[in-house]
Scaffold this active site. Structure first.
Site, PDB file in Angstrom:
ATOM      1  N   TYR A 151      -0.055  28.443  85.262  1.00 34.19           N
ATOM      2  CA  TYR A 151       0.561  29.400  86.194  1.00 34.19           C
ATOM      3  C   TYR A 151       0.751  30.766  85.572  1.00 34.19           C
ATOM      4  O   TYR A 151       1.783  31.402  85.720  1.00 34.19           O
ATOM      5  CB  TYR A 151       1.863  28.826  86.769  1.00 34.19           C
ATOM      6  CG  TYR A 151       1.541  27.685  87.708  1.00 34.19           C
ATOM      7  CD1 TYR A 151       1.131  27.948  89.016  1.00 34.19           C
ATOM      8  CD2 TYR A 151       1.543  26.378  87.276  1.00 34.19           C
ATOM      9  CE1 TYR A 151       0.755  26.923  89.867  1.00 34.19           C
ATOM     10  CE2 TYR A 151       1.172  25.337  88.115  1.00 34.19           C
ATOM     11  CZ  TYR A 151       0.779  25.616  89.412  1.00 34.19           C
ATOM     12  OH  TYR A 151       0.402  24.604  90.240  1.00 34.19           O
ATOM     13  N   ARG A 192       1.032  18.732  97.316  1.00 30.71           N
ATOM     14  CA  ARG A 192       0.355  19.098  96.083  1.00 30.71           C
ATOM     15  C   ARG A 192       0.951  18.221  94.967  1.00 30.71           C
ATOM     16  O   ARG A 192       2.046  18.480  94.475  1.00 30.71           O
ATOM     17  CB  ARG A 192       0.551  20.589  95.784  1.00 30.71           C
ATOM     18  CG  ARG A 192      -0.459  21.195  94.800  1.00 30.71           C
ATOM     19  CD  ARG A 192      -0.233  20.737  93.391  1.00 30.71           C
ATOM     20  NE  ARG A 192      -1.197  21.311  92.449  1.00 30.71           N
ATOM     21  CZ  ARG A 192      -2.099  20.589  91.791  1.00 30.71           C
ATOM     22  NH1 ARG A 192      -2.200  19.287  91.993  1.00 30.71           N
ATOM     23  NH2 ARG A 192      -2.897  21.159  90.920  1.00 30.71           N
TER      24      ARG A 192
HETATM   25  N1  LIG Z   1       7.290  16.427  89.752  1.00 31.24           N
HETATM   26  C1  LIG Z   1       6.410  17.243  90.366  1.00 31.24           C
HETATM   27  N2  LIG Z   1       6.871  18.324  90.989  1.00 31.24           N
HETATM   28  C2  LIG Z   1       6.010  19.169  91.607  1.00 31.24           C
HETATM   29  C3  LIG Z   1       4.605  18.932  91.580  1.00 31.24           C
HETATM   30  C4  LIG Z   1       4.152  17.745  90.941  1.00 31.24           C
HETATM   31  O1  LIG Z   1       2.952  17.432  90.906  1.00 31.24           O
HETATM   32  N3  LIG Z   1       5.079  16.926  90.336  1.00 31.24           N
HETATM   33  N4  LIG Z   1       3.737  19.839  92.158  1.00 31.24           N
HETATM   34  C5  LIG Z   1       4.258  21.216  92.249  1.00 31.24           C
HETATM   35  C6  LIG Z   1       3.401  22.131  92.964  1.00 31.24           C
HETATM   36  S1  LIG Z   1       2.093  22.794  92.109  1.00 31.24           S
HETATM   37  C7  LIG Z   1       3.692  22.537  94.237  1.00 31.24           C
HETATM   38  S2  LIG Z   1       2.765  23.722  94.991  1.00 31.24           S
HETATM   39  C8  LIG Z   1       4.801  21.925  94.987  1.00 31.24           C
HETATM   40  C9  LIG Z   1       4.248  21.233  96.223  1.00 31.24           C
HETATM   41  O2  LIG Z   1       5.276  20.644  96.948  1.00 31.24           O
HETATM   42  P1  LIG Z   1       4.923  19.723  98.191  1.00 31.24           P
HETATM   43  O3  LIG Z   1       3.939  18.681  97.763  1.00 31.24           O
HETATM   44  O4  LIG Z   1       6.216  19.156  98.656  1.00 31.24           O
HETATM   45  O5  LIG Z   1       4.310  20.639  99.222  1.00 31.24           O
HETATM   46  O6  LIG Z   1       5.525  20.977  94.250  1.00 31.24           O
HETATM   47  C10 LIG Z   1       5.642  21.235  92.872  1.00 31.24           C
HETATM   48  N5  LIG Z   1       6.498  20.251  92.252  1.00 31.24           N
HETATM   49 MO   LIG Z   2       1.156  24.495  93.372  1.00 30.28          MO
END
Ligand SMILES: Nc1nc2c(c(=O)[nH]1)N[C@H]1C(S)=C(S)[C@@H](COP(=O)(O)O)O[C@H]1N2
Ligand SMILES: [Mo]
Length: 478
Positions: A340, A167
């Protein structure tokens, strides 16, 4: 001769005025004409915020606060074309309803000096994203949003790195490891410095706050990726306990001023957690550099991410570059804005509520899903997972195979050996039945005796978050 010309001239003006009125009556609204210059003056709150897309002009002043990708991001395009940004945030052009349902109602006119070449020739910022396993269930590719394939979930209590859900909000940052620094308040550390510190391994499941949003879209439209139940995965993380780092840099227990710890990724995504979680020796928050025994893959935060066991996905900031302690929550859409915030089902318009008064989603509620239904001689073997936020272990999973008339307990498998107050990872379960058709339902109960709500009607919310209503699957094995 000149007199003749004059008459012709006036009559053609008369004709075009006539056509204009005919058009106006026909469309029932007047089409205002603007120039790029007119639009450029509307890049501030006093004049209003206007943007263009192709030859259309839109007034988005009342929309910016609710922009799912953040107010700051959409304001980059104030007074200009959306094209250069939509080239980065491709979810817009991939989704025709954004133009039809969101932009069109804000249309105020068209461009008189439209130049189709104006925003041409901009390179695709996603060009350096990593290669991905084609088995993943892709919702979008730029940014990448993909689910763990369903037929692989129950095969792997620890999800292999290449099958982990992804994601991303932006292109994957390309980080030069030699120049890499993590800052903690005013201190800075290299990756080597970090790797010299005492490390710890933690097995933690991460679930996106939007997991199972797709089911809510069947009730009413929500905004965001239409995830099924595969935006959840589990890994063993290795890294430095955040508590040790904070203590190292002078933070003490029972500090009266610090209430939150902020995290920022290289591409600007930010979130924060309460100090109580950050400093809890049993809370297992990690600044992680390894995932399942390998360096973090680029999609999952290389070289560093923070792991907040039991908390919603977004708090687990990837490509971590900055940690700050503060008396307040971090600014920005992901923490204080609407992204969120779980709103009640009866709020249909975010403008009807003060978003800043609603608590952000942190620990997630109890969840369970039916994954496999496998014919096994005269029986059916049903398999699934259950998990709850806050480290609350799963004490029971109830199954009905007749649409909720009769219920039985599933057998808890891998994961059930975790401590009930520190169960960061999911629990797998199994159930056998002789019913060959009908509706299977599952619901789990966690160690606080919280259980899943029956109706998704009441779980529905405009952002489509926290859907943990009873999971139902209809089946018919012949
Ligand atoms: N820097 C950063 N951290 C982030 C995100 C991002 O887009 N950028 N996405 C977040 C969201 S919404 C989720 S659900 C998780 C997803 O982690 P994954 O891609 O390792 O499954 O990371 C989170 N951390
Ligand atoms: Mo997420």
């Amino acid at each position: 001769m000149s007199r003749f010309k004059y008459i012709l001239g006036t009559s053609s003006i008369g004709l075009s005025i006539g056509l204009f009125y005919w058009n106006k009556n026909n469309n029932n609204k007047k089409v205002n004409k603007f120039t790029y210059d007119d639009v450029s003056k509307h890049d501030n709150s006093t004049n209003g915020i206007w943007v263009t897309y192709k030859d259309n002009v839109y007034d988005i002043t009342n929309f910016i606060e609710n922009h799912p990708g953040g107010k700051d991001k959409i304001l980059l395009s104030a007074g200009k074309g959306l094209e250069p940004y939509w080239n980065i945030y491709k979810q817009h052009t991939n989704n025709s309803s954004i133009i039809k349902d969101i932009l069109t109602p804000m249309k105020i006119g068209t461009l008189s000096n439209y130049d189709p070449e104006k925003y041409k020739g901009i390179t695709d910022p996603y060009i350096n994203d990593p290669d991905r396993d084609t088995e993943l269930n892709f919702h979008s590719r730029s940014p990448c949003n993909a689910e763990t394939p369903k037929n692989q979930i129950m095969n792997n209590w620890i999800t292999p790195n290449e099958l982990w859900y992804i994601r991303n909000h932006h292109p994957v940052p390309d980080i030069d490891i030699k120049k890499f620094k993590l800052t903690i308040n005013n201190n800075s550390l290299s990756l080597e410095d970090l790797k010299k510190m005492k490390c710890k391994k933690v097995i933690s499941t991460i679930q996106c706050g939007g997991n199972r949003r797709g089911e809510l879209n069947n009730i009413g439209k929500t905004s965001g990726t239409s995830w099924d139940y595969g935006a959840i995965s589990t890994a063993e993380w290795r890294g430095v306990p955040l508590r040790d780092l904070l203590i190292n840099f002078g933070i003490t227990d029972n500090d009266n001023i610090i209430n939150h710890v902020h995290f920022e990724g290289y591409e600007g995504v930010k979130s924060s957690i309460p100090i109580e979680k950050a400093m809890n020796n049993y809370g297992d928050v990690l600044v992680a550099y390894e995932m399942n025994g390998e360096d973090l893959p680029r999609d999952h935060g290389f070289p560093l991410r923070v792991i907040i066991p039991g908390y919603v996905g977004i708090r687990n900031i990837k490509w971590l570059k900055k940690i700050t302690t503060s008396d307040k929550e971090v600014d920005g859409i992901w923490q204080r804005g609407i992204s969120y915030k779980g709103l009640p089902h009866y709020i249909k318009d975010a403008n009807d509520i003060s978003i800043d008064k609603i608590a952000p989603i942190q620990e997630l509620p109890v969840q369970s899903c039916i994954v496999d239904i496998l014919p096994d001689k005269e029986k059916l073997k049903i398999k699934g997972f259950a998990w709850s936020g806050g480290g609350r272990g799963i004490i029971r999973v109830d199954i009905s195979c007749d649409g909720g008339k009769t219920w039985n307990m599933a057998e808890l498998k891998k994961g059930s050996e975790q401590k009930l107050n520190k169960a960061w990872a999911w629990t797998f379960w199994e159930f056998n039945t002789t019913n060959k058709k009908g509706e299977i339902i599952c619901k789990a109960t966690d160690s606080s005796y919280n259980t899943q709500p029956e109706n998704s009607e009441f779980s529905w919310n405009i952002r489509g978050l926290n859907n943990n209503s009873w999971h139902r699957i209809k089946w018919n094995i012949k």
